[in-house]
Write a protein that holds these residues in place. Structure first.
Motif, mmCIF file in Angstrom:
data_model
loop_
_atom_site.group_PDB
_atom_site.id
_atom_site.type_symbol
_atom_site.label_atom_id
_atom_site.label_comp_id
_atom_site.label_asym_id
_atom_site.label_seq_id
_atom_site.Cartn_x
_atom_site.Cartn_y
_atom_site.Cartn_z
ATOM 1 N N LEU A 87 -5.487 9.315 -31.819
ATOM 2 C CA LEU A 87 -4.568 10.287 -31.245
ATOM 3 C C LEU A 87 -5.338 11.270 -30.381
ATOM 4 O O LEU A 87 -6.442 11.689 -30.730
ATOM 5 C CB LEU A 87 -3.841 11.066 -32.350
ATOM 6 N N ARG A 88 -4.750 11.653 -29.273
ATOM 7 C CA ARG A 88 -5.358 12.676 -28.429
ATOM 8 C C ARG A 88 -5.228 14.033 -29.114
ATOM 9 O O ARG A 88 -4.243 14.306 -29.780
ATOM 10 C CB ARG A 88 -4.657 12.734 -27.091
ATOM 11 N N ILE A 134 -12.614 4.229 -19.726
ATOM 12 C CA ILE A 134 -11.833 3.029 -20.038
ATOM 13 C C ILE A 134 -11.613 2.933 -21.540
ATOM 14 O O ILE A 134 -10.511 2.646 -21.993
ATOM 15 C CB ILE A 134 -12.532 1.766 -19.490
ATOM 16 N N ALA A 135 -12.648 3.211 -22.335
ATOM 17 C CA ALA A 135 -12.528 3.127 -23.790
ATOM 18 C C ALA A 135 -11.473 4.089 -24.319
ATOM 19 O O ALA A 135 -10.628 3.711 -25.143
ATOM 20 C CB ALA A 135 -13.877 3.398 -24.455
ATOM 21 N N ALA A 136 -11.494 5.341 -23.866
ATOM 22 C CA ALA A 136 -10.509 6.325 -24.331
ATOM 23 C C ALA A 136 -9.102 5.913 -23.932
ATOM 24 O O ALA A 136 -8.160 6.037 -24.730
ATOM 25 C CB ALA A 136 -10.839 7.704 -23.782
ATOM 26 N N ALA A 180 -17.395 0.423 -21.751
ATOM 27 C CA ALA A 180 -16.112 1.065 -21.481
ATOM 28 C C ALA A 180 -16.140 2.558 -21.759
ATOM 29 O O ALA A 180 -15.401 3.315 -21.143
ATOM 30 C CB ALA A 180 -15.016 0.393 -22.310
ATOM 31 N N CYS A 181 -17.008 2.995 -22.650
ATOM 32 C CA CYS A 181 -17.082 4.429 -22.972
ATOM 33 C C CYS A 181 -17.825 5.222 -21.909
ATOM 34 O O CYS A 181 -17.778 6.451 -21.913
ATOM 35 C CB CYS A 181 -17.719 4.655 -24.338
ATOM 36 N N MET A 182 -18.482 4.541 -20.999
ATOM 37 C CA MET A 182 -19.269 5.219 -19.975
ATOM 38 C C MET A 182 -18.642 5.126 -18.578
ATOM 39 O O MET A 182 -19.083 5.805 -17.660
ATOM 40 C CB MET A 182 -20.682 4.635 -19.929
ATOM 41 N N ARG A 183 -17.636 4.294 -18.413
ATOM 42 C CA ARG A 183 -17.023 4.073 -17.092
ATOM 43 C C ARG A 183 -15.673 4.774 -17.014
ATOM 44 O O ARG A 183 -14.776 4.483 -17.796
ATOM 45 C CB ARG A 183 -16.860 2.574 -16.854
ATOM 46 N N PRO A 184 -15.516 5.698 -16.053
ATOM 47 C CA PRO A 184 -14.202 6.336 -15.874
ATOM 48 C C PRO A 184 -13.170 5.316 -15.399
ATOM 49 O O PRO A 184 -13.489 4.403 -14.635
ATOM 50 C CB PRO A 184 -14.446 7.380 -14.787
ATOM 51 N N VAL A 185 -11.964 5.475 -15.863
ATOM 52 C CA VAL A 185 -10.886 4.594 -15.432
ATOM 53 C C VAL A 185 -10.492 4.969 -14.003
ATOM 54 O O VAL A 185 -10.556 6.134 -13.622
ATOM 55 C CB VAL A 185 -9.686 4.674 -16.413
ATOM 56 N N GLU A 186 -10.143 3.970 -13.211
ATOM 57 C CA GLU A 186 -9.705 4.168 -11.831
ATOM 58 C C GLU A 186 -8.446 3.349 -11.604
ATOM 59 O O GLU A 186 -8.247 2.306 -12.236
ATOM 60 C CB GLU A 186 -10.784 3.694 -10.856
ATOM 61 N N SER A 187 -7.610 3.810 -10.707
ATOM 62 C CA SER A 187 -6.384 3.077 -10.388
ATOM 63 C C SER A 187 -6.714 1.669 -9.930
ATOM 64 O O SER A 187 -7.633 1.472 -9.127
ATOM 65 C CB SER A 187 -5.593 3.780 -9.286
ATOM 66 N N GLY A 188 -5.979 0.710 -10.463
ATOM 67 C CA GLY A 188 -6.092 -0.672 -10.024
ATOM 68 C C GLY A 188 -7.195 -1.494 -10.653
ATOM 69 O O GLY A 188 -7.309 -2.687 -10.360
#
Length: 100
Positions: free
Chosen positions: A8-9, A38-40, A84-92
């Motif tokens: 949960l956030r 990505i992980a979060a 995944a815990c080190m890479r920010p999520v990006e659109s697409g």
């Protein structure tokens, strides 16, 4: 592909103020917050694991969330072994379970 999760956030109240980012997990569109890793984002979406071990196929998931353990490895746009815990999520982004 969404599964039950105990993740949960802590700041649900400020979610409306965050910009939404959409990416794909195993072909399924996932909504995340700008600035999430990505992980979060996967944990918040209820995804229970990001890879299986090569020998026993046991499920593995993000553990340390700081890049030390390598349990959260995924494939991102064809690039293998991305933490995944080190890479920010990006659109697409197209993110898949690590297969080896």
């Amino acid at each position: 592909m969404k599964t039950d999760s105990n993740f949960l956030r802590l700041d649900n109240a400020s979610q409306a103020a965050s910009r939404e980012v959409r990416f794909f997990w195993e072909g399924q569109e996932i909504s995340a917050r700008q600035g999430d890793t990505i992980a979060a984002a996967l944990l918040a979406a209820g995804i229970s694991h990001t890879r299986e071990t090569p020998v026993s196929q046991s499920a593995r998931a993000p553990f340390c969330m700081m890049g030390s353990c390598f349990e959260c490895r995924v494939e991102v746009d064809g690039e293998h072994n991305v933490q995944a815990c080190m890479r920010p999520v990006e659109s697409g982004l197209n993110v898949r379970r690590q297969r080896s």
